[in-house]
Design a protein around this motif. Structure first.
Motif, PDB file in Angstrom:
ATOM      1  N   THR A 168       0.831  -1.218   0.000  1.00 31.17           N
ATOM      2  CA  THR A 168       0.000   0.000   0.000  1.00 31.17           C
ATOM      3  C   THR A 168       0.864   1.266   0.000  1.00 31.17           C
TER       4      THR A 168
ATOM      5  N   ARG B 113      -0.262  13.377   6.244  1.00 28.65           N
ATOM      6  CA  ARG B 113      -1.276  13.103   7.276  1.00 28.65           C
ATOM      7  C   ARG B 113      -1.382  14.283   8.222  1.00 28.65           C
TER       8      ARG B 113
ATOM      9  N   TYR C 116     -11.552   1.095  10.237  1.00 30.10           N
ATOM     10  CA  TYR C 116     -10.956   1.709  11.434  1.00 30.10           C
ATOM     11  C   TYR C 116     -11.638   3.007  11.841  1.00 30.10           C
TER      12      TYR C 116
ATOM     13  N   THR D 268      -8.373  -1.061   3.754  1.00 29.27           N
ATOM     14  CA  THR D 268      -7.289  -0.141   4.115  1.00 29.27           C
ATOM     15  C   THR D 268      -6.422   0.172   2.892  1.00 29.27           C
TER      16      THR D 268
ATOM     17  N   GLU E 105      -8.583   8.334   6.113  1.00 25.48           N
ATOM     18  CA  GLU E 105      -8.320   7.243   7.035  1.00 25.48           C
ATOM     19  C   GLU E 105      -8.298   7.869   8.426  1.00 25.48           C
TER      20      GLU E 105
ATOM     21  N   ASN F 217      -6.214   7.733  10.557  1.00 21.22           N
ATOM     22  CA  ASN F 217      -4.881   8.247  10.888  1.00 21.22           C
ATOM     23  C   ASN F 217      -4.592   9.646  10.321  1.00 21.22           C
TER      24      ASN F 217
ATOM     25  N   LEU G  69      -6.812  -0.533  19.486  1.00 20.21           N
ATOM     26  CA  LEU G  69      -6.178  -1.189  18.350  1.00 20.21           C
ATOM     27  C   LEU G  69      -4.993  -1.977  18.897  1.00 20.21           C
TER      28      LEU G  69
ATOM     29  N   ARG H 295      -7.552  -8.256  10.939  1.00 14.43           N
ATOM     30  CA  ARG H 295      -7.065  -8.376   9.556  1.00 14.43           C
ATOM     31  C   ARG H 295      -5.536  -8.388   9.566  1.00 14.43           C
TER      32      ARG H 295
ATOM     33  N   SER I 227      -2.051  -7.017   8.594  1.00 11.11           N
ATOM     34  CA  SER I 227      -1.510  -5.713   8.217  1.00 11.11           C
ATOM     35  C   SER I 227      -0.906  -5.811   6.819  1.00 11.11           C
ATOM     36  N   GLY I 228      -1.009  -4.723   6.066  1.00 12.64           N
ATOM     37  CA  GLY I 228      -0.389  -4.705   4.746  1.00 12.64           C
ATOM     38  C   GLY I 228       1.035  -4.176   4.816  1.00 12.64           C
ATOM     39  N   THR I 229       1.414  -3.608   5.939  1.00 10.98           N
ATOM     40  CA  THR I 229       2.731  -2.977   6.034  1.00 10.98           C
ATOM     41  C   THR I 229       3.643  -3.610   7.081  1.00 10.98           C
ATOM     42  N   GLU I 230       3.086  -4.473   7.923  1.00 13.56           N
ATOM     43  CA  GLU I 230       3.904  -5.122   8.958  1.00 13.56           C
ATOM     44  C   GLU I 230       3.568  -6.599   8.995  1.00 13.56           C
TER      45      GLU I 230
ATOM     46  N   ARG J 128      -3.770  -7.062  12.888  1.00 16.06           N
ATOM     47  CA  ARG J 128      -4.281  -5.980  13.733  1.00 16.06           C
ATOM     48  C   ARG J 128      -5.687  -6.336  14.170  1.00 16.06           C
TER      49      ARG J 128
HETATM   50  P1  NG1 Z   1      -1.735  -1.634   7.696  1.00 19.02           P
HETATM   51  O1  NG1 Z   1      -0.362  -1.945   8.216  1.00 19.02           O
HETATM   52  O2  NG1 Z   1      -2.147  -2.415   6.491  1.00 19.02           O
HETATM   53  O3  NG1 Z   1      -2.757  -1.673   8.810  1.00 19.02           O
HETATM   54  C1  NG1 Z   1      -1.207   0.993   7.848  1.00 19.02           C
HETATM   55  C2  NG1 Z   1      -2.334   1.863   8.330  1.00 19.02           C
HETATM   56  C3  NG1 Z   1      -3.147   2.315   7.131  1.00 19.02           C
HETATM   57  C4  NG1 Z   1      -2.275   2.975   6.060  1.00 19.02           C
HETATM   58  C5  NG1 Z   1      -1.063   2.120   5.762  1.00 19.02           C
HETATM   59  C6  NG1 Z   1      -0.039   2.829   4.917  1.00 19.02           C
HETATM   60  C7  NG1 Z   1      -3.697   1.621  10.368  1.00 19.02           C
HETATM   61  C8  NG1 Z   1      -4.533   0.731  11.186  1.00 19.02           C
HETATM   62  N1  NG1 Z   1      -3.217   1.101   9.233  1.00 19.02           N
HETATM   63  O4  NG1 Z   1      -1.749  -0.118   7.176  1.00 19.02           O
HETATM   64  O5  NG1 Z   1      -4.164   3.174   7.557  1.00 19.02           O
HETATM   65  O6  NG1 Z   1      -1.888   4.259   6.460  1.00 19.02           O
HETATM   66  O7  NG1 Z   1      -0.384   1.718   6.951  1.00 19.02           O
HETATM   67  O8  NG1 Z   1      -0.463   2.900   3.612  1.00 19.02           O
HETATM   68  O9  NG1 Z   1      -3.453   2.779  10.719  1.00 19.02           O
END
Ligand code: NG1
Ligand code: ZN
Length: 533
Positions: A24, A285, A335, A357, A376, A378, A456, A501, A503-506, A510
């Motif tokens: 993402t 942001r 979220y 997300t 979002e 955030n 969270l 779900r 996470s797409g970044t870690e 979550r």
């Molecule tokens: P992931 O790691 O997929 O939850 C997080 C943020 C997203 C978005 C992406 C960066 C939360 C819960 N998730 O995603 O909103 O900012 O990083 O693209 O804050």
């Protein structure tokens, strides 16, 4: 060409033993893994620009991540995120096993996608203040030199500024021309729209802006030189703007810190009652907050900005007599606080769409409305105005001074909000304009609804890919039976809602939970986290 290509690739080898994926946020990781990745993203951007006969953008940033990280992502001609189908091509190129394999993959992609490698092509790029960015942009220029792709280095910019530049270049000379494709042009466009949208009103009180020690600090300072203080009353104090000590980036400051820790940055010491906002490290942001002398810290996050913007714009659309003509909608993710969704649907009477997300999903859903507001929680988001909406603001013949006023304000607001991507600077100006119109303090804004207490949690799991979802990530399809257990549990809580779900970044799952009280929200989150674990 082949020899030149291979020689350049050899200068930028890929670190072995990693599988890279365009996520993402593009490719994001420790900066020392990124040299070869960035070279290859340069190749991809060259291909895409030749395919579309347009300028493609590349941004080097790791946003709110710590200073040793960096990242690279591609911006499409409209200033939007890279089209999804091409994310897979990026992943393919980056994971090529050898230099020869890379050349082969590059040529195969060109032939599969019917790209004329002799077509002109054009790529622009920028980076945030991370020192590692310097080496990474050198990898980009090597990729362009090796493939005879014209390119332009835009230097250090915020992420939304690079998106702006990309769109400006591609729309130049067309009826949709977005602005002058320079940093100066960006400041002028938004400063001018800010003055117009205020319509003679003045911003009340000082605003303290925490810039996370990132690129937003110097850029905001540049921007303010274009804002007439006497006409607008806009008085800004910039804090956490030390970009000379890179290790301070995103340390104990910035929008992500405020949102995740739910407190103000410790430095400078918060002044009770003062109006604050925070940008993240690449200034896309925005989070507002203040510290109340009686009740303590209070945060106004992306959901609040979204509902504030939607409410203001919907009122103006009604006053402009366009409410039958223009469809306004709000886009959120799972979220978003349930109280905000309820407020927008029940009180503002506007439709809410929930998407997975990731900004690209929200952006595309927002484009389906004439006016689509997406954020979002955030703090990343914007409001998109369709061509029809902008035409209506411009061409509707006003029948009264009030209607003219609303039409003029809408036109100015549609110029004030960055149409390419969430932009902390532009969103901040929007919030300031709305507060000035409504004569609201942050406290007035906060009273529109009461957030449901929420929690969270991050759960480290052996294999996050085992968690697949549907219904905009609100329900689990796999592992089998888990969703039923969550449903059973949620039923026991007043106003309970919870989902899990990957996470797409870690590398984690979550879990989000909300309920009528703090203790119930905490308990529900803990229970669901236990099931997931
Ligand atoms: P992931 O790691 O997929 O939850 C997080 C943020 C997203 C978005 C992406 C960066 C939360 C819960 N998730 O995603 O909103 O900012 O990083 O693209 O804050
Ligand atoms: Zn960011």
């Amino acid at each position: 060409m082949d020899a030149k290509f291979l020689a350049a690739s050899e200068k930028h080898p890929i670190v072995e033993g990693h599988v890279f994926q365009y996520g993402t946020a593009g490719f994001r990781m420790k900066a020392d893994l990124l040299d070869g990745v960035t070279f290859r993203v340069g190749l991809l951007a060259g291909l895409r620009s030749r395919k579309l006969n347009s300028t493609i953008g590349i941004m080097i940033t790791a946003s709110h991540n710590p200073f040793p990280d960096n990242g690279v992502k591609v911006v499409d001609p409209s200033g939007d995120m890279l089209e999804q189908e091409w994310e897979a091509f990026a992943t393919q190129l980056v994971n090529a096993k050898s230099h020869d394999d890379l050349l082969k993959t590059y040529k195969e992609l060109a032939s599969k996608l019917k790209i004329d490698l002799g077509a002109p092509g054009d790529v622009i790029y920028a980076r945030d203040t991370r020192p590692s960015g310097r080496k990474l942009v050198a990898a980009l220029s090597d990729a362009f030199e090796a493939t005879d792709t014209p390119y332009h280095d835009c230097g250090i910019l915020t992420t939304p500024q690079l998106h702006y530049m990309t769109r400006c270049i591609n729309t130049s000379g067309t009826p949709q021309a977005y602005g002058e494709p320079t940093e100066e042009g960006y400041y002028k466009k938004f400063a001018d729209a800010f003055v117009k949208a205020l319509k003679g009103r003045k911003v009340q009180g000082d605003l303290i802006v925490d810039c996370s020690n990132g690129v937003g600090g110097p850029k905001l300072s540049q921007f303010l030189k274009h804002v007439p203080r006497d006409k607008t009353g806009f008085k800004v104090k910039i804090v956490n703007d030390d970009v000379l000590r890179p290790e301070l980036l995103n340390q104990e400051s910035g929008a992500d810190f405020v949102k995740t820790k739910q407190r103000a940055p410790p430095s400078p010491k918060p002044v009770p009652g003062a109006r604050y906002c925070s940008f993240d490290g690449d200034a896309d942001r925005l989070i507002y907050y203040w510290t109340d002398p009686d009740t303590g810290f209070f945060m106004l996050d992306g959901d609040r900005i979204s509902s504030l913007a939607a409410s203001f714009i919907a009122d103006l659309v009604r006053s402009a007599g366009l409410d039958q003509e223009l469809r306004i909608g709000v886009v959120q993710t799972a979220y978003a606080n349930g109280a905000s969704t309820n407020y927008i649907e029940k009180h503002l009477q506007l439709p809410v769409v929930c998407t997975p997300t990731g900004v690209k999903h929200l952006h595309h859903a927002a484009m389906k409305f004439d006016i689509g507001c997406y954020f979002e929680a955030n703090g990343h988001g914007t409001v998109l105005f369709s061509i029809d909406a902008r035409r209506a603001f411009r061409d509707t013949e006003p029948q009264s001074p009030a209607q003219k006023d609303a039409l003029d304000t809408l036109a100015a607001v549609s110029d004030l909000v960055n149409q390419t991507v969430g932009d902390a600077l532009s969103d901040m100006l929007l919030v300031e304009v709305i507060l000035a119109h409504k004569k609201w303090s942050l406290k007035d804004w906060a009273t529109t609804y009461t957030d449901l207490p929420n929690r969270l949690v991050k759960v480290e799991v052996a294999n996050k890919d085992a968690f697949t979802t549907y219904d905009a990530e609100r329900r689990l399809e796999n592992p089998p039976g888990l969703q039923d257990k969550i449903d059973e549990c949620v039923k026991k809580y007043t106003n309970g809602r919870a989902f899990a779900r990957a996470s797409g970044t870690e590398n984690a799952c979550r879990v989000y939970a909300e309920a009528a009280t703090r203790s119930e929200a905490d308990e529900l989150a803990a229970r669901v986290a236990e099931y997931v674990n």
